[in-house]
Design a protein around this motif. Structure first.
Motif, PDB file in Angstrom:
ATOM      1  N   ILE B  72       0.833  -1.200   0.000  1.00  0.00           N
ATOM      2  CA  ILE B  72       0.000   0.000   0.000  1.00  0.00           C
ATOM      3  C   ILE B  72       0.870   1.254   0.000  1.00  0.00           C
ATOM      4  O   ILE B  72       0.576   2.240  -0.680  1.00  0.00           O
ATOM      5  CB  ILE B  72      -0.957  -0.012   1.218  1.00  0.00           C
ATOM      6  N   GLY B  73       1.961   1.186   0.756  1.00  0.00           N
ATOM      7  CA  GLY B  73       2.771   2.399   0.930  1.00  0.00           C
ATOM      8  C   GLY B  73       3.759   2.669  -0.184  1.00  0.00           C
ATOM      9  O   GLY B  73       4.177   3.811  -0.389  1.00  0.00           O
ATOM     10  N   LYS B  74       4.161   1.638  -0.920  1.00  0.00           N
ATOM     11  CA  LYS B  74       5.259   1.861  -1.864  1.00  0.00           C
ATOM     12  C   LYS B  74       4.918   1.600  -3.320  1.00  0.00           C
ATOM     13  O   LYS B  74       5.667   2.005  -4.200  1.00  0.00           O
ATOM     14  CB  LYS B  74       6.450   0.944  -1.507  1.00  0.00           C
ATOM     15  N   GLY B  84      -2.178  -4.953  -1.761  1.00  0.00           N
ATOM     16  CA  GLY B  84      -2.113  -4.532  -0.358  1.00  0.00           C
ATOM     17  C   GLY B  84      -3.340  -5.017   0.400  1.00  0.00           C
ATOM     18  O   GLY B  84      -3.231  -5.574   1.500  1.00  0.00           O
ATOM     19  N   THR B  85      -4.503  -4.839  -0.199  1.00  0.00           N
ATOM     20  CA  THR B  85      -5.740  -5.306   0.425  1.00  0.00           C
ATOM     21  C   THR B  85      -5.747  -6.828   0.543  1.00  0.00           C
ATOM     22  O   THR B  85      -6.159  -7.382   1.563  1.00  0.00           O
ATOM     23  CB  THR B  85      -6.949  -4.837  -0.418  1.00  0.00           C
ATOM     24  N   ALA B  86      -5.267  -7.520  -0.475  1.00  0.00           N
ATOM     25  CA  ALA B  86      -5.225  -8.980  -0.440  1.00  0.00           C
ATOM     26  C   ALA B  86      -4.400  -9.466   0.753  1.00  0.00           C
ATOM     27  O   ALA B  86      -4.859 -10.304   1.544  1.00  0.00           O
ATOM     28  CB  ALA B  86      -4.641  -9.514  -1.758  1.00  0.00           C
ATOM     29  N   PHE B  87      -3.201  -8.925   0.902  1.00  0.00           N
ATOM     30  CA  PHE B  87      -2.345  -9.375   2.003  1.00  0.00           C
ATOM     31  C   PHE B  87      -2.928  -8.955   3.361  1.00  0.00           C
ATOM     32  O   PHE B  87      -2.808  -9.667   4.347  1.00  0.00           O
ATOM     33  CB  PHE B  87      -0.917  -8.840   1.834  1.00  0.00           C
ATOM     34  N   ALA B 111     -10.202 -14.953   1.791  1.00  0.00           N
ATOM     35  CA  ALA B 111     -10.343 -13.596   2.319  1.00  0.00           C
ATOM     36  C   ALA B 111      -9.646 -12.584   1.410  1.00  0.00           C
ATOM     37  O   ALA B 111     -10.159 -11.477   1.163  1.00  0.00           O
ATOM     38  CB  ALA B 111      -9.756 -13.520   3.729  1.00  0.00           C
ATOM     39  N   ALA B 112      -8.484 -12.971   0.906  1.00  0.00           N
ATOM     40  CA  ALA B 112      -7.748 -12.090  -0.013  1.00  0.00           C
ATOM     41  C   ALA B 112      -8.605 -11.799  -1.241  1.00  0.00           C
ATOM     42  O   ALA B 112      -8.729 -10.646  -1.675  1.00  0.00           O
ATOM     43  CB  ALA B 112      -6.417 -12.737  -0.413  1.00  0.00           C
ATOM     44  N   LEU B 113      -9.184 -12.846  -1.791  1.00  0.00           N
ATOM     45  CA  LEU B 113     -10.039 -12.684  -2.965  1.00  0.00           C
ATOM     46  C   LEU B 113     -11.179 -11.704  -2.677  1.00  0.00           C
ATOM     47  O   LEU B 113     -11.455 -10.796  -3.476  1.00  0.00           O
ATOM     48  CB  LEU B 113     -10.607 -14.033  -3.396  1.00  0.00           C
ATOM     49  N   GLU B 114     -11.834 -11.908  -1.532  1.00  0.00           N
ATOM     50  CA  GLU B 114     -12.967 -11.036  -1.221  1.00  0.00           C
ATOM     51  C   GLU B 114     -12.531  -9.579  -1.114  1.00  0.00           C
ATOM     52  O   GLU B 114     -13.207  -8.674  -1.602  1.00  0.00           O
ATOM     53  CB  GLU B 114     -13.652 -11.494   0.064  1.00  0.00           C
ATOM     54  N   GLY B 115     -11.385  -9.363  -0.496  1.00  0.00           N
ATOM     55  CA  GLY B 115     -10.860  -8.006  -0.359  1.00  0.00           C
ATOM     56  C   GLY B 115     -10.607  -7.362  -1.717  1.00  0.00           C
ATOM     57  O   GLY B 115     -10.976  -6.215  -1.967  1.00  0.00           O
ATOM     58  N   VAL B 116      -9.986  -8.129  -2.618  1.00  0.00           N
ATOM     59  CA  VAL B 116      -9.658  -7.589  -3.948  1.00  0.00           C
ATOM     60  C   VAL B 116     -10.942  -7.255  -4.711  1.00  0.00           C
ATOM     61  O   VAL B 116     -11.043  -6.197  -5.348  1.00  0.00           O
ATOM     62  CB  VAL B 116      -8.802  -8.593  -4.747  1.00  0.00           C
TER      63      VAL B 116
END
Ligand code: ADP
Ligand code: ADP
Ligand code: MG
Ligand code: MG
Ligand code: MG
Ligand code: MG
Lengths: 333, 208, 333, 208
Positions: B72-74, B84-87, B111-116
């Protein structure tokens, strides 16, 4: 790759350093976060405008920071959206208590990162809102896709909303105005050559010596059509044709016009294009308001090509468009 | 070897793989995007490794959180917030667990999939990383009972197949969508990197 | 050759037509003679400034016509000096009774044509005088040769003498001031690529993908040395080194600085170069006065490369340099 | 055939030759100048022909004056005023004469040379058109007694030799002088065009 640089990985920070040395009266640079911030930020009680995006589009956006336009610009890596951290730092640096407004170009990356930044800012108690600019008529609009790109028309959002913020308009007023500008601005571009992002070191695409891309973006994304190069007037006819047949009714109205160079196109060619733009608009009964913007306003490194932007103006926009401002992208005269 | 050590091994192998495939990913992105996907991920994983060095995470979830923050930051771009959301979601789903079962790993991938999908609003066949991640999550769920290594093996196979199948698709999300029909005929770079990351994870676990 | 043009033989006239349509409040164009003339010319009782040269260097010179700078610019064919006829027409169009002053860049063609124009004007009873600008330190100076070229430093002559003429300075005073600016301004440039004059249709020279030309002119004339490309800071060191070791003693003085792009070099690279220019000047105890000029001021079509100019200022020059003016090369903000 | 007709024939052959050699002249100028010498002369001679069409000159001097005005008015650059001056001085030296002798032609060439040297301040071996024009004028003077055709033949030969000999020289005048030593090794474009013009004149008279 031939560039006047020291090292590909340092181009953004060294450019910002040069901008700060050149324009210390207008801006300051926050080097740790690659931010360009208005020298006198935060301006207390004023809505602050923040924009940003990948680097390589100079003078966009850092060149538009200053009294009467943006309060801060976040510089990403070349052609890569900046990150939420950067945006949050910018937000904190310019917040004058009246909220922070993000001018976001419609790219998935820019939108997602600014959204996250907004969430972070709200968590810190700073009110934010944003507009997603999507002026590029090359791309068909649809709710089932990412929609249209934001390109050169974004400069008009900066100028008009920047003047409005200076004039004391509040956050919801700025949002309404920004949406209105966005709803009335349309752009379409073309290119003759690719460009070389410094870290990639190679052209983004190959294009033959007699070909052009129509409907070009500003990151070297291919356009919507590749064809044999045509005379300037025919190119202008196509770009304007697409703009004029879109869903803004420009007929009989007063417009702001931009003929924007992508970096490698000399002023000579931009004026040749503008000459025909002016003729077509006159024929269509569309009046150019004030001074047209003919020059490099939103570039793609050294790419050759240009875009045409029309903004249908109302009285409020006119006032803000011509209000004074002081930014690095201006000239010393 | 502890689950934390295995997780760190997976991340390091992912970083190595990204570096090795930087050019390839960038070239895929040049064809239908802006030619920076390899550079973006490489910047992110370098930052992730640095962050892991300096922070010494105590659990798998902390390690994944560090990767998420680095992304997310870089990274910026579309892939920064998405990976970033996935991790981040994977990290949250693991909570404070120290020993990870196949079920835990599969749940983290889901969960990663849902976030993406929530962040990027892409669906299957929009020609994005979802086309690799969604089949990977399904395969992971099916293999959940066979242990972590089997879960990643199944996910990697499914992700690769999903990535390959993006080739004929017309993009509806991300930068490639601006090309309209011209986006067909190229593999999506984000789907390709997702496949590479699962293959890296699978390799890291086989080797142990 | 890829250009946004209609026909190579029409580029100059179509460009001027575009400029007139865009900037009718500042200039008018005399199409028969390819002249750009200040909209309110002749200004009675004021010394009129006329410059000119080949086209392809835009915004030089037409972009510098307007209140506070030039009264007229004569546009030659691309990279070819204009003719005495054109210059005479310009002279007659702007003469306000106080004489006409020519700002000539030191090229045999420009000098000979302006000399002939002066003779023709005197024959018609108009008093004229001129300065020959020769700021390019790349070329060794010698009375046995054509001497040094005039390049980007010429813009400072336009600006300072333009403001002085507006301020009521007479012809001999303008001449003295112009000579003083010329005596205190030094420039040196480099390039990475060639450019393609539209009528020739081919690059003026070939240059390998890892080479650069040092001491480049603005017409694609080869420079004084070709070598492997180097980092930006080293290039700047060479250009500034040559400027600072020339016969103007800049130490301890206040200077106007220009980092001028040749057309194909993005702002990013110009700011990277400027960053190091500022560092070197600071180290040398030289103070940058006012806002540096970082951008495309005198180009060579789409050539990639840049030049650095230093002008050692005195109090009178400072006042005129920062006086307001209104020209097409400025930005709408 | 009258001297006027011959003069017009010479001018037309010059124009044809310039057109034929436009690219070559431009390439010579690209090497040590700015790549426009061919385009410049072509523009000038086209204007000269147009002017001769519309003005119908009554004497050789009037024809040369029209060429001069076209050069001065349409060419620009260094070669415009220099060739313009050359044709102007040649015209003046002929005055109202209707029948031209070899002496008249030679005197006109000498006058042209003097005009060019006065305007441009170049001397022999400065690597300019003077290096072709000065030997041409000397040869013309020597051949003055043998008639106009012989004068041009001698001038053309001398001009060609002079032009060829500019190759090793380092330029001291004109745009090529900015190159310093790098100007050596190339023939000067203006000297080359002077040789071409004399050869054209000679050809025009032989053919009659
Ligand atoms: N809305 C979205 N949902 C899921 N994935 C997306 C979305 N938009 C883009 N992507 C993925 O991101 C990839 C591009 O990443 P990258 O090149 O790093 O960012 P950018 O497009 O900003 O340059 C695409 O190939 C695609 O897989
Ligand atoms: N001072 C001079 N005296 C005589 N001839 C000159 C002088 N300067 C330049 N020339 C001639 O002019 C030629 C160049 O002409 P041209 O290319 O048309 O003009 P420009 O140099 O302005 O582009 C040179 O090759 C040279 O022969
Ligand atoms: Mg990107
Ligand atoms: Mg990308
Ligand atoms: Mg020339
Ligand atoms: Mg020339």
């Amino acid at each position: 790759m031939k560039k006047v640089i020291n090292a590909p990985e340092n181009v953004v920070s060294e450019m910002l350093s040069g901008m700060e040395k050149a324009h210390g009266d207008i801006i300051r640079v926050v080097a740790e976060h690659n931010l360009v911030v208005r020298a006198d930020a935060p301006v207390s009680g004023k809505v602050a405008l923040v924009s940003g995006g990948g680097s390589g589009h100079e003078p966009t956006h850092g060149g538009y920071v200053g009294a009467g336009m943006l309060d801060a610009a976040c510089a990403g890596s070349v052609f890569t959206s900046p990150t939420p951290d950067q945006m949050l730092e910018a937000t904190k640096a310019v917040d004058g208590g009246a909220g922070v407004f993000y001018v976001v170009k419609n790219y998935t990356g820019d939108v997602l990162n600014f959204e996250m930044a907004g969430e972070l800012a709200e968590a810190e108690g700073i009110q934010t809102d944003y507009v997603v600019v999507n002026d590029d008529v090359a791309v068909e609009d649809s709710t089932y896709t990412s929609g249209r790109r934001g390109i050169a028309g974004t400069i008009f959002v900066h100028k008009i909303c920047g003047a409005a913020a200076d004039d004391g308009k509040d956050l919801s007023g700025i949002k309404e105005l920004a949406e209105r500008v966005n709803a009335n601005v349309r752009t379409m571009g073309m290119s003759l050559t690719s460009c070389i992002p410094p870290e990639a070191g190679e052209p983004i695409f190959e294009i033959a010596d007699d070909e052009m891309e129509i409907g070009m973006g500003i990151h070297g994304e291919p356009g919507i059509e590749r064809k044999k190069i045509e005379p300037a007037n025919e190119i202008v006819d196509q770009l304007l044709g697409k703009i004029l047949s879109d869903n803004v009714d420009f007929s009989g109205s007063e417009v702001a016009v931009m003929v924007n160079g992508l970096g490698g196109t000399p002023p000579m060619e931009l004026y040749i294009a503008y000459s025909h733009v002016a003729d077509v608009l006159e024929r269509e009964g569309i009046t150019v308001y004030g001074r047209p913007y003919v020059g490099d306003y939103m570039t793609s490194l050294e790419m050759a090509g240009f875009s045409v932007t029309l903004l249908k103006l109302d009285e409020e926009m006119k006032g803000y468009l011509t209000a004074p401002c002081k930014v690095a992208a201006g000239r010393p005269f | 070897m502890s689950s934390l050590e295995k997780t760190l091994g997976v991340i390091r192998e992912m970083a190595r793989t990204v570096e090795e495939n930087r050019k390839t990913l960038t070239q895929l992105d040049s064809a239908i995007g802006d030619g920076d996907h390899g550079t973006n991920l490489s910047r992110g994983f370098k930052a992730a490794l640095e962050s892991l060095e300096s922070s010494s995470p105590g659990t798998p979830a902390e390690a994944l959180k560090a990767v998420s923050m680095a992304m997310i930051g870089k990274v910026g771009g579309a892939s920064g917030p998405l990976y970033g959301t996935a991790f981040l979601r994977a990290s949250s789903s693991l909570g404070g667990k120290e020993d990870l079962s196949g079920e835990d790993v599969a749940a983290a991938i889901v969960a990663a999939l849902e976030g993406v999908k929530q962040r990027g609003k892409a669906e299957l066949e929009d020609k994005t990383m979802v086309d690799a991640l969604e089949p990977a999550a399904e395969a992971a769920r099916s293999a959940a009972g066979e242990g972590a290594a089997a879960v990643f093996r199944a996910a990697a196979e499914a992700a690769r197949k999903g990535a390959d199948e993006t080739e004929p698709l017309v993009a509806r999300r991300g930068r490639a969508s601006y090309l309209g029909p011209r986006s067909a005929g190229h593999v999506d770079p984000g789907a390709a990197s997702t496949a590479l990351l699962f293959e890296a994870a699978s390799r890291a676990l086989e080797e142990n």
